[in-house]
Design an enzyme around this catalytic site. Sequence first.
Site, mmCIF file in Angstrom:
data_model
loop_
_atom_site.group_PDB
_atom_site.id
_atom_site.type_symbol
_atom_site.label_atom_id
_atom_site.label_comp_id
_atom_site.label_asym_id
_atom_site.label_seq_id
_atom_site.Cartn_x
_atom_site.Cartn_y
_atom_site.Cartn_z
ATOM 1 C CE LYS A 188 -3.053 2.662 3.071
ATOM 2 N NZ LYS A 188 -3.685 2.717 4.408
ATOM 3 C CG ASP A 239 -5.299 8.471 4.252
ATOM 4 O OD1 ASP A 239 -6.158 9.055 3.562
ATOM 5 O OD2 ASP A 239 -5.573 7.596 5.090
ATOM 6 C CE LYS A 270 -5.925 9.456 7.695
ATOM 7 N NZ LYS A 270 -6.403 8.258 8.402
ATOM 8 C CG ASP A 301 -1.762 5.465 5.042
ATOM 9 O OD1 ASP A 301 -1.666 4.449 5.751
ATOM 10 O OD2 ASP A 301 -2.825 5.826 4.519
ATOM 11 C CG ASP A 361 -9.472 7.884 6.851
ATOM 12 O OD1 ASP A 361 -8.450 7.930 6.124
ATOM 13 O OD2 ASP A 361 -9.419 7.948 8.088
ATOM 14 C CD GLU A 392 -6.700 5.484 2.573
ATOM 15 O OE1 GLU A 392 -5.589 5.038 2.897
ATOM 16 O OE2 GLU A 392 -7.576 5.763 3.417
ATOM 17 N NE ARG A 433 -10.574 -0.741 4.269
ATOM 18 C CZ ARG A 433 -11.067 -0.853 5.499
ATOM 19 N NH1 ARG A 433 -12.244 -1.441 5.699
ATOM 20 N NH2 ARG A 433 -10.408 -0.374 6.533
#
Length: 471
Positions: free
Chosen positions: A235, A240, A247, A258, A317, A319, A321
């Site tokens: 990933k 993010d 967030k 991230d 959020d 995202e 996956r």
Amino acid sequence: MNIQLVNKEISDIDSEVLIEFLTNSELKDHKDAKILNSAGFKAEQDSTCFLYEKAILFCGVDNKKSDDLRSACAAMIKVLKSSNYKSAKISVVNKSAIKALVEGIVLGGYEFNEYKSEPKKVVLEDLFLASTDIDFGNLETIFNEALTVANATCFTRDIVNRAPQEINPQTLSKLAKKLAKENSLECNILKEDDLAKESMGAMLAVGRASVHESALIHLAYKPKNPKKIISLVGKGLTYDSGGLSLKPATSMVTMKMDKAGACAVLGIIKAVSELGLDIEVHAFIGAVENMVGGNAYKPDDVLVSRSKTTIEVRNTDAEGRLVLADVLDYAQDTVNADYIFDFATLTGACMIALGQYTTGLMGHSHKLKHDISRAGADSGELISSLPFNNHLKKLLKSEIADISNTASKPYGGAITAGLFLDKFIRDENKNRWMHFDIAGSAYTEAPWDCNVYGATGAGVRLMCEYLKDIK
């Protein structure tokens, strides 16, 4: 700093400082016990006592097993680096200690000073590991392997620690190309037009509001006659913000991390290629930035993934996956791998379940979980399995699409995220796939073990340990 393994008695090495590891029971009978007792040294784990007049640095350990030696070495190297000594020496206790000593020194002594206008100067130049073991050639092999893996871990840390204005999907692609050139890897970068041709609707949606175009990075290490083929999927959210499901401000700080899954994958393929392992390794990275804008994807959107599975968005959020869904599908079409491993800072729920030090392991094969857990113990990385079950799977049901990107209840969030990814793993690959949630273990704001502030490089030591002994 130069670390050397030398085939000499410790007394024959010319250096300014001697390092000694002491347990509490050894302290009682030590020739310097009186002065150490006067100094208040109790030989507790990670404690240190520097007898400057004798030029000896004592380090406390609970025992002389690898985990304790590695942690004590991390404490020791910090003391040495803050001194004005140029050299030090350590006697190697046994073969199993070498890797722990190298990791403690290299990883515990790691600093990221790229953005410091006046980085602190370190005087320490040489650190000698002394051994007269009859099988010194084997010790050298272990030493060199440990140094390669530790350096690859620091390479991973460096990328994670870089600021988000520096690392975006395009600059991460350039970094991957540079690694490919230096390590003789194959490299293929899919740009946004290519992603559109591949019908990667989920991945493209996540990056839609960013000024930086998304990219899929594919690196490959291909030795002759490999005994196994491994696909690694990372990933790569270079930043993010949470998207429209924004967030909180405090949660947005550290979100440069991230991309840690992608960086781990780069570190692993770097180490494997430099170790010359007879395993073919493919690294797939979904490099995306999740931002806010008038064209951002929204809660209530329905996305069509590469596999044609439709996804109801309930939270922008969640995202990572979505990106992994398309990259996993692409990886399965591109390479017929013996094993598929994905690494992602996927859920805060994993930290709630396991704490911030432990990687969550999810998948279907009990044997594979056992083998990886054993590699975790040998590598010094903490890992624990989280079980799939059909009751949690039902929470991903969508009334308007094939699946929802978040569960309908806030329980078991790490597992439901893993079950979401499982939807995109084909039946023939179910027992070949493992998901590693490194949300807690990839980054720390409080030093622990051989990890300093910032990125830890989680996944690199673990996977190198597993791959070098794979059968």
